[in-house]
Scaffold this motif. Structure first.
Motif, PDB file in Angstrom:
ATOM      1  N   ALA A 154      -2.167   3.487   4.512  1.00 33.75           N
ATOM      2  CA  ALA A 154      -3.614   3.294   4.553  1.00 33.75           C
ATOM      3  C   ALA A 154      -3.979   2.144   5.487  1.00 33.75           C
ATOM      4  CB  ALA A 154      -4.137   3.025   3.141  1.00 33.75           C
ATOM      5  N   ALA A 155      -3.219   1.060   5.425  1.00 35.42           N
ATOM      6  CA  ALA A 155      -3.506  -0.095   6.280  1.00 35.42           C
ATOM      7  C   ALA A 155      -3.315   0.244   7.754  1.00 35.42           C
ATOM      8  CB  ALA A 155      -2.610  -1.268   5.885  1.00 35.42           C
ATOM      9  N   LEU A 156      -2.245   0.979   8.066  1.00 35.46           N
ATOM     10  CA  LEU A 156      -1.988   1.317   9.468  1.00 35.46           C
ATOM     11  C   LEU A 156      -3.038   2.277  10.016  1.00 35.46           C
ATOM     12  CD1 LEU A 156       1.910   1.669   9.557  1.00 35.46           C
ATOM     13  CD2 LEU A 156       0.508  -0.237  10.357  1.00 35.46           C
ATOM     14  N   VAL A 157      -3.462   3.226   9.194  1.00 36.67           N
ATOM     15  CA  VAL A 157      -4.479   4.180   9.641  1.00 36.67           C
ATOM     16  C   VAL A 157      -5.828   3.493   9.832  1.00 36.67           C
ATOM     17  CG1 VAL A 157      -5.825   6.208   8.958  1.00 36.67           C
ATOM     18  CG2 VAL A 157      -3.341   6.207   8.671  1.00 36.67           C
ATOM     19  N   GLU A 158      -6.150   2.597   8.927  1.00 39.44           N
ATOM     20  CA  GLU A 158      -7.476   1.982   8.952  1.00 39.44           C
ATOM     21  C   GLU A 158      -7.553   0.759   9.864  1.00 39.44           C
ATOM     22  OE1 GLU A 158      -8.241   1.084   4.881  1.00 39.44           O
ATOM     23  OE2 GLU A 158      -8.117   3.179   4.242  1.00 39.44           O
ATOM     24  N   GLN A 159      -6.445   0.004   9.975  1.00 42.15           N
ATOM     25  CA  GLN A 159      -6.497  -1.268  10.688  1.00 42.15           C
ATOM     26  C   GLN A 159      -5.486  -1.384  11.821  1.00 42.15           C
ATOM     27  OE1 GLN A 159      -6.336  -4.640   7.917  1.00 42.15           O
ATOM     28  NE2 GLN A 159      -6.795  -3.236   6.226  1.00 42.15           N
ATOM     29  N   GLY A 160      -4.528  -0.457  11.915  1.00 38.31           N
ATOM     30  CA  GLY A 160      -3.389  -0.608  12.805  1.00 38.31           C
ATOM     31  C   GLY A 160      -3.759  -0.591  14.268  1.00 38.31           C
ATOM     32  N   PRO A 161      -2.752  -0.953  15.120  1.00 44.51           N
ATOM     33  CA  PRO A 161      -1.403  -1.376  14.756  1.00 44.51           C
ATOM     34  C   PRO A 161      -1.358  -2.798  14.178  1.00 44.51           C
ATOM     35  CG  PRO A 161      -1.666  -1.369  17.141  1.00 44.51           C
ATOM     36  CD  PRO A 161      -2.933  -0.840  16.587  1.00 44.51           C
ATOM     37  N   LEU A 162      -0.368  -3.040  13.303  1.00 45.46           N
ATOM     38  CA  LEU A 162      -0.247  -4.317  12.614  1.00 45.46           C
ATOM     39  C   LEU A 162       1.203  -4.796  12.671  1.00 45.46           C
ATOM     40  CD1 LEU A 162      -2.240  -3.435   9.364  1.00 45.46           C
ATOM     41  CD2 LEU A 162      -3.109  -4.703  11.343  1.00 45.46           C
ATOM     42  N   ASP A 163       1.383  -6.109  12.761  1.00 49.15           N
ATOM     43  CA  ASP A 163       2.738  -6.641  12.666  1.00 49.15           C
ATOM     44  C   ASP A 163       3.096  -6.858  11.194  1.00 49.15           C
ATOM     45  OD1 ASP A 163       1.671  -9.127  11.817  1.00 49.15           O
ATOM     46  OD2 ASP A 163       1.631  -9.900  13.864  1.00 49.15           O
ATOM     47  N   GLY A 164       4.299  -7.327  10.941  1.00 50.32           N
ATOM     48  CA  GLY A 164       4.753  -7.444   9.563  1.00 50.32           C
ATOM     49  C   GLY A 164       3.906  -8.385   8.726  1.00 50.32           C
ATOM     50  N   ALA A 165       3.514  -9.519   9.302  1.00 48.78           N
ATOM     51  CA  ALA A 165       2.704 -10.480   8.551  1.00 48.78           C
ATOM     52  C   ALA A 165       1.332  -9.901   8.233  1.00 48.78           C
ATOM     53  CB  ALA A 165       2.556 -11.768   9.355  1.00 48.78           C
ATOM     54  N   GLN A 166       0.730  -9.213   9.191  1.00 51.97           N
ATOM     55  CA  GLN A 166      -0.578  -8.595   8.957  1.00 51.97           C
ATOM     56  C   GLN A 166      -0.476  -7.493   7.908  1.00 51.97           C
ATOM     57  OE1 GLN A 166      -1.155  -7.541  13.078  1.00 51.97           O
ATOM     58  NE2 GLN A 166      -2.740  -9.113  13.349  1.00 51.97           N
ATOM     59  N   LEU A 167       0.612  -6.742   7.966  1.00 55.99           N
ATOM     60  CA  LEU A 167       0.806  -5.666   6.992  1.00 55.99           C
ATOM     61  C   LEU A 167       0.947  -6.221   5.584  1.00 55.99           C
ATOM     62  CD1 LEU A 167       3.143  -2.885   8.432  1.00 55.99           C
ATOM     63  CD2 LEU A 167       0.982  -2.573   7.234  1.00 55.99           C
ATOM     64  N   SER A 168       1.656  -7.328   5.445  1.00 53.18           N
ATOM     65  CA  SER A 168       1.865  -7.887   4.109  1.00 53.18           C
ATOM     66  C   SER A 168       0.556  -8.391   3.502  1.00 53.18           C
ATOM     67  CB  SER A 168       2.902  -9.007   4.153  1.00 53.18           C
ATOM     68  OG  SER A 168       2.416 -10.123   4.863  1.00 53.18           O
ATOM     69  N   ARG A 169      -0.397  -8.742   4.371  1.00 50.68           N
ATOM     70  CA  ARG A 169      -1.714  -9.132   3.848  1.00 50.68           C
ATOM     71  C   ARG A 169      -2.552  -7.903   3.496  1.00 50.68           C
ATOM     72  NH1 ARG A 169      -1.093 -13.086   7.993  1.00 50.68           N
ATOM     73  NH2 ARG A 169      -2.306 -11.839   9.469  1.00 50.68           N
ATOM     74  N   ALA A 170      -2.438  -6.865   4.327  1.00 50.56           N
ATOM     75  CA  ALA A 170      -3.237  -5.663   4.089  1.00 50.56           C
ATOM     76  C   ALA A 170      -2.639  -4.780   2.995  1.00 50.56           C
ATOM     77  CB  ALA A 170      -3.349  -4.861   5.387  1.00 50.56           C
ATOM     78  N   ALA A 171      -1.342  -4.875   2.787  1.00 51.06           N
ATOM     79  CA  ALA A 171      -0.652  -4.073   1.768  1.00 51.06           C
ATOM     80  C   ALA A 171       0.045  -5.052   0.813  1.00 51.06           C
ATOM     81  CB  ALA A 171       0.360  -3.125   2.411  1.00 51.06           C
ATOM     82  N   PRO A 172      -0.652  -5.584  -0.171  1.00 51.05           N
ATOM     83  CA  PRO A 172      -0.133  -6.694  -0.987  1.00 51.05           C
ATOM     84  C   PRO A 172       1.167  -6.385  -1.725  1.00 51.05           C
ATOM     85  CG  PRO A 172      -2.186  -5.807  -1.903  1.00 51.05           C
ATOM     86  CD  PRO A 172      -2.036  -5.220  -0.539  1.00 51.05           C
ATOM     87  N   LEU A 173       1.460  -5.120  -2.019  1.00 51.27           N
ATOM     88  CA  LEU A 173       2.708  -4.818  -2.723  1.00 51.27           C
ATOM     89  C   LEU A 173       3.936  -5.147  -1.871  1.00 51.27           C
ATOM     90  CD1 LEU A 173       1.888  -1.491  -4.603  1.00 51.27           C
ATOM     91  CD2 LEU A 173       2.265  -3.764  -5.582  1.00 51.27           C
ATOM     92  N   LEU A 174       3.736  -5.268  -0.551  1.00 56.47           N
ATOM     93  CA  LEU A 174       4.852  -5.665   0.308  1.00 56.47           C
ATOM     94  C   LEU A 174       5.313  -7.090   0.008  1.00 56.47           C
ATOM     95  CD1 LEU A 174       3.866  -4.248   3.824  1.00 56.47           C
ATOM     96  CD2 LEU A 174       5.542  -3.334   2.208  1.00 56.47           C
ATOM     97  N   ARG A 175       4.466  -7.874  -0.658  1.00 53.56           N
ATOM     98  CA  ARG A 175       4.850  -9.249  -0.973  1.00 53.56           C
ATOM     99  C   ARG A 175       5.738  -9.334  -2.207  1.00 53.56           C
ATOM    100  NH1 ARG A 175      -0.660 -10.060   0.632  1.00 53.56           N
ATOM    101  NH2 ARG A 175      -1.401 -10.426  -1.505  1.00 53.56           N
ATOM    102  N   THR A 176       6.019  -8.189  -2.842  1.00 53.81           N
ATOM    103  CA  THR A 176       7.018  -8.158  -3.921  1.00 53.81           C
ATOM    104  C   THR A 176       8.313  -8.762  -3.385  1.00 53.81           C
ATOM    105  OG1 THR A 176       6.034  -6.148  -4.824  1.00 53.81           O
ATOM    106  CG2 THR A 176       8.287  -6.687  -5.516  1.00 53.81           C
TER     107      THR A 176
END
Length: 416
Positions: free
Chosen positions: A142-164
């Motif tokens: 969802a983050a890549l489709v709506e906001q991409g392209p994103l780097d890893g740090a940007q993705l971790s903010r847009a997709a909070p479960l990545l911070r697990t």
């Protein structure tokens, strides 16, 4: 039939290094796409290597030429594939590589990640690994489709479960807190749902962005049968790297021995003997294989004598030729300890007449420093110096830091 080490080194120069040369059976290469096609795939783990591997082989090409092929024309695509390694492959070969190599890698990575989520301590605690992973994937897409392209740090903010986070279980220096971001992106890359894009900042930056694979393949990567894809991948590799051993093919692809043997058995190939020992020593022979269509006569044609005799190259870390075989003594000689790191990754190497003879490093100002490990004569030294000067101009006064540090690399930097 025996293929000597000298014949293999000659073919290496003609078919893999001097790609801008004219000669029988080998049309001159003029584009980044053609370089990649000749080599099947370019190692892309270390960001600068793709560009430098192309520039080393075709005088006249520039950093922008490689960038345009990767990110404007998108005729070259980054995929996580053979040996769980990031490669750049021609767009037309993506379905073959995806089915023949990436699929197996993806299954192993997903299985391992689910096991880690279920057995290692995490923050927060993960009660249902499969549900957590599915939810995290959905957030990433969802983050890549709506906001991409994103780097890893940007993705971790847009997709909070990545911070697990996975928590350390030992007091070892390498055992540190790590998040879900990198392992999940590796899984999704191998599965062909996301693709690594252009780096942020300089061409050599390791800070790359991610996009949905649908930006490259709107209808998805075409599906192929895995067994058939392995046959086609073996055919492409043997055309570029053969004659070689089945063990070489097994290592390069990351397949098991049975998969490699079955793929070769399905090809129109012949058994040969190949010399695998160091230059200048008593021949060491191994059982090998080559495609019947391989035109050794063209490679050995006297028209290439001057090309081979005067050929020098500065190849980058993890170059596809340096890393093309598991048995490397026939072109590497005694130099492995100085030119490879402890994990088996090749540093930047100097080549003369189809064999490794030294190393090079970029200075912060883009100037190339190099050192020879053996006597190549005045002509060889002059040819290496000319290649170093050419590459310095192409870098335009900007240096970079390779991702893999070898013993000789450290010495060259310390001497600078």
């Amino acid at each position: 039939m025996r293929i000597t080490g000298e014949q293999r080194r000659r073919r290496l120069v003609v078919r893999q290094l001097a790609l801008g040369a004219h000669g029988p059976g080998a049309d001159p290469v003029t584009t980044a796409e053609e370089v990649t096609e000749r080599l099947v795939a370019l190692h892309a783990t270390d960001a600068p290597s793709v560009h430098l591997a192309v520039l080393a082989r075709v005088p006249g090409l520039t950093l922008d030429d490689v960038r345009d092929a990767l990110f404007e024309r998108r005729s070259l695509v980054k995929v996580l594939a053979m040996r769980r390694t990031m490669f750049v492959v021609p767009r037309d070969l993506v379905p073959v590589v995806h089915a023949g190599a990436s699929g197996g890698v993806a299954r192993r990575l997903r299985t391992r990640l689910l096991k880690e989520l279920g057995t290692l301590p995490t923050d927060p605690v993960v009660d249902d690994p499969e549900a957590l992973l599915a939810a995290a994937e959905a957030q990433v897409h969802a983050a890549l489709v709506e906001q991409g392209p994103l780097d890893g740090a940007q993705l971790s903010r847009a997709a909070p479960l990545l911070r697990t986070a996975f928590l350390p279980t030992t007091d070892k220096a390498w055992d540190v807190r790590r998040t879900l971001t990198s392992p999940l992106l590796s899984v999704l890359s191998a599965e062909g749902s996301v693709v690594r894009g252009e780096p942020r900042g300089a061409w050599s930056s390791p800070r790359h962005v991610w996009s949905p694979m649908s930006d490259w393949f709107p209808d998805g990567i075409p599906a192929l049968d895995e067994d058939a894809a392995r046959v086609e991948l073996a055919r492409a590799w043997l055309a570029a790297f053969g004659p070689a051993t089945v063990a070489d093919l097994k290592w390069w692809t990351g397949w098991n021995l049975g998969q490699a043997r079955r793929a070769v058995a399905a090809l129109d190939a012949r058994e040969v003997e190949v010399e695998v020992g160091p230059p200048g020593q008593e021949p060491v022979v191994a059982e090998g294989v080559m495609l019947r269509s391989t035109d050794l006569d063209s490679d050995l044609d006297p028209a290439f004598d001057d090309v081979v005799a005067g050929h020098a190259a500065l190849l980058p870390t993890l170059d596809p030729t340096t890393m093309g075989w598991t048995a490397r003594d026939w072109y590497l000689g005694p130099h492995r300890p100085q030119l490879f790191d402890s994990a088996g990754n090749a540093g930047a190497t100097v080549w003369w007449q189809g064999r490794v003879v030294g190393a090079w490093v970029p200075r912060p100002d883009g100037e190339i420093a190099w050192r020879l490990l053996e006597d190549v004569g005045a002509d060889g030294e002059a040819a290496v110096a000319a290649e170093a000067a050419r590459l310095t101009v192409l870098l335009g006064g900007t240096g970079f830091t390779p991702g893999y540090v070898t013993p000789l690399y450290r010495e060259l930097l310390a001497a600078g």
